[in-house]
Scaffold this motif. Structure first.
Motif, PDB file in Angstrom:
ATOM      1  N   LYS A 114    -116.013   3.771   3.854  1.00 28.90           N
ATOM      2  CA  LYS A 114    -116.023   2.355   4.232  1.00 28.90           C
ATOM      3  C   LYS A 114    -117.419   1.907   4.655  1.00 28.90           C
ATOM      4  O   LYS A 114    -117.803   0.760   4.404  1.00 28.90           O
ATOM      5  N   VAL A 115    -118.172   2.790   5.283  1.00 27.38           N
ATOM      6  CA  VAL A 115    -119.542   2.455   5.677  1.00 27.38           C
ATOM      7  C   VAL A 115    -120.388   2.194   4.430  1.00 27.38           C
ATOM      8  O   VAL A 115    -121.250   1.320   4.430  1.00 27.38           O
ATOM      9  N   LYS A 116    -120.118   2.904   3.347  1.00 30.08           N
ATOM     10  CA  LYS A 116    -120.848   2.661   2.093  1.00 30.08           C
ATOM     11  C   LYS A 116    -120.682   1.215   1.633  1.00 30.08           C
ATOM     12  O   LYS A 116    -121.629   0.599   1.155  1.00 30.08           O
ATOM     13  N   GLY A 117    -119.476   0.686   1.760  1.00 31.24           N
ATOM     14  CA  GLY A 117    -119.233  -0.705   1.366  1.00 31.24           C
ATOM     15  C   GLY A 117    -120.003  -1.679   2.235  1.00 31.24           C
ATOM     16  O   GLY A 117    -120.599  -2.637   1.734  1.00 31.24           O
ATOM     17  N   ILE A 118    -120.014  -1.438   3.533  1.00 28.78           N
ATOM     18  CA  ILE A 118    -120.769  -2.297   4.455  1.00 28.78           C
ATOM     19  C   ILE A 118    -122.265  -2.175   4.156  1.00 28.78           C
ATOM     20  O   ILE A 118    -122.997  -3.156   4.198  1.00 28.78           O
ATOM     21  N   LYS A 119    -122.719  -0.978   3.811  1.00 21.44           N
ATOM     22  CA  LYS A 119    -124.131  -0.751   3.497  1.00 21.44           C
ATOM     23  C   LYS A 119    -124.547  -1.576   2.280  1.00 21.44           C
ATOM     24  O   LYS A 119    -125.621  -2.182   2.264  1.00 21.44           O
ATOM     25  N   THR A 120    -123.691  -1.645   1.290  1.00 21.36           N
ATOM     26  CA  THR A 120    -123.992  -2.425   0.097  1.00 21.36           C
ATOM     27  C   THR A 120    -124.182  -3.900   0.457  1.00 21.36           C
ATOM     28  O   THR A 120    -125.139  -4.541   0.013  1.00 21.36           O
ATOM     29  N   LEU A 121    -123.293  -4.425   1.273  1.00 24.76           N
ATOM     30  CA  LEU A 121    -123.408  -5.821   1.694  1.00 24.76           C
ATOM     31  C   LEU A 121    -124.650  -6.011   2.568  1.00 24.76           C
ATOM     32  O   LEU A 121    -125.393  -6.974   2.409  1.00 24.76           O
ATOM     33  N   ARG A 122    -124.903  -5.080   3.468  1.00 18.79           N
ATOM     34  CA  ARG A 122    -126.092  -5.157   4.325  1.00 18.79           C
ATOM     35  C   ARG A 122    -127.357  -5.207   3.483  1.00 18.79           C
ATOM     36  O   ARG A 122    -128.281  -5.967   3.761  1.00 18.79           O
ATOM     37  N   ASN A 123    -127.404  -4.409   2.422  1.00 17.76           N
ATOM     38  CA  ASN A 123    -128.581  -4.398   1.551  1.00 17.76           C
ATOM     39  C   ASN A 123    -128.783  -5.748   0.874  1.00 17.76           C
ATOM     40  O   ASN A 123    -129.917  -6.179   0.672  1.00 17.76           O
ATOM     41  N   LYS A 124    -127.693  -6.413   0.538  1.00 18.99           N
ATOM     42  CA  LYS A 124    -127.821  -7.747  -0.061  1.00 18.99           C
ATOM     43  C   LYS A 124    -128.449  -8.709   0.946  1.00 18.99           C
ATOM     44  O   LYS A 124    -129.280  -9.527   0.581  1.00 18.99           O
ATOM     45  N   PHE A 125    -128.058  -8.608   2.215  1.00 17.95           N
ATOM     46  CA  PHE A 125    -128.665  -9.484   3.221  1.00 17.95           C
ATOM     47  C   PHE A 125    -130.131  -9.141   3.442  1.00 17.95           C
ATOM     48  O   PHE A 125    -130.943 -10.021   3.703  1.00 17.95           O
TER      49      PHE A 125
END
Length: 182
Positions: free
Chosen positions: A95-106
């Motif tokens: 689940k952290v991987k998914g949040i990381k992907t979104l964080r990278n977009k920001f």
């Protein structure tokens, strides 16, 4: 000029800035806690482990955790950490991987208000659009979606803290530290 400075109408609303900030703050908490979880899996004192894993990206910490989980399963046969705890940790890092992907977009996109309830981010890349995945270099996200991602990240921080309560810690032995090699 960056997107959100182009005009007053393109600036994110205070609510949008708040939601993005909350999400990024929780990601920072996750980054730190992932490092502490890695220390625990590697049976390393916290501060000694931090000297090493502070240099790692979240993804490298996650890969190290996944490798350590496999060692605890197969080499140590769950003698140090229970199977359910390792399964919970596996679920957490996925689940952290998914949040990381979104964080990278920001972190890597330029952002603009689409409406008061939606924001738009793009890399403004000079390359041609990939017609197989035309939205790869851009994203629109609603305030409601941002709030849900923030709540998910908040929950993951709570789960990481709960796992830290379960996974044994390697305490620094003060007598060992005081000892000098002769």
């Amino acid at each position: 000029m960056p997107f959100n400075h182009t005009s007053k109408n393109s600036d994110l609303t205070d609510k949008q800035f708040e939601l993005v900030g909350k999400l990024l703050l929780e990601f920072s908490n996750l980054d730190y806690l992932i490092g502490i979880l890695l220390n625990r899996l590697l049976i390393t004192p916290e501060y000694l482990g931090l000297t090493y894993n502070d240099q790692l990206t979240v993804m490298k910490k996650i890969i190290a955790i996944e490798n350590a989980i496999e060692l605890h399963k197969h080499r140590y046969d769950y003698r140090i950490i229970r199977e359910q705890t390792l399964n919970d940790l596996t679920e957490l890092v996925q689940k952290v991987k998914g949040i990381k992907t979104l964080r990278n977009k920001f972190a890597h996109n330029l952002w603009s208000r689409w409406t008061d309830d939606k924001i738009f981010g793009t890399k403004l890349s000079g390359k041609l659009i990939n017609h197989k995945s035309p939205n790869r270099d851009s994203i629109t996200i609603t305030n409601l979606e941002l709030k849900k991602h923030y709540e998910q990240a908040y929950e993951l921080v709570e789960k990481a803290n709960n796992l830290l309560d379960i996974i044994p810690t390697f305490e620094e032995n003060i007598e060992l530290i005081k000892r000098t090699i002769k």
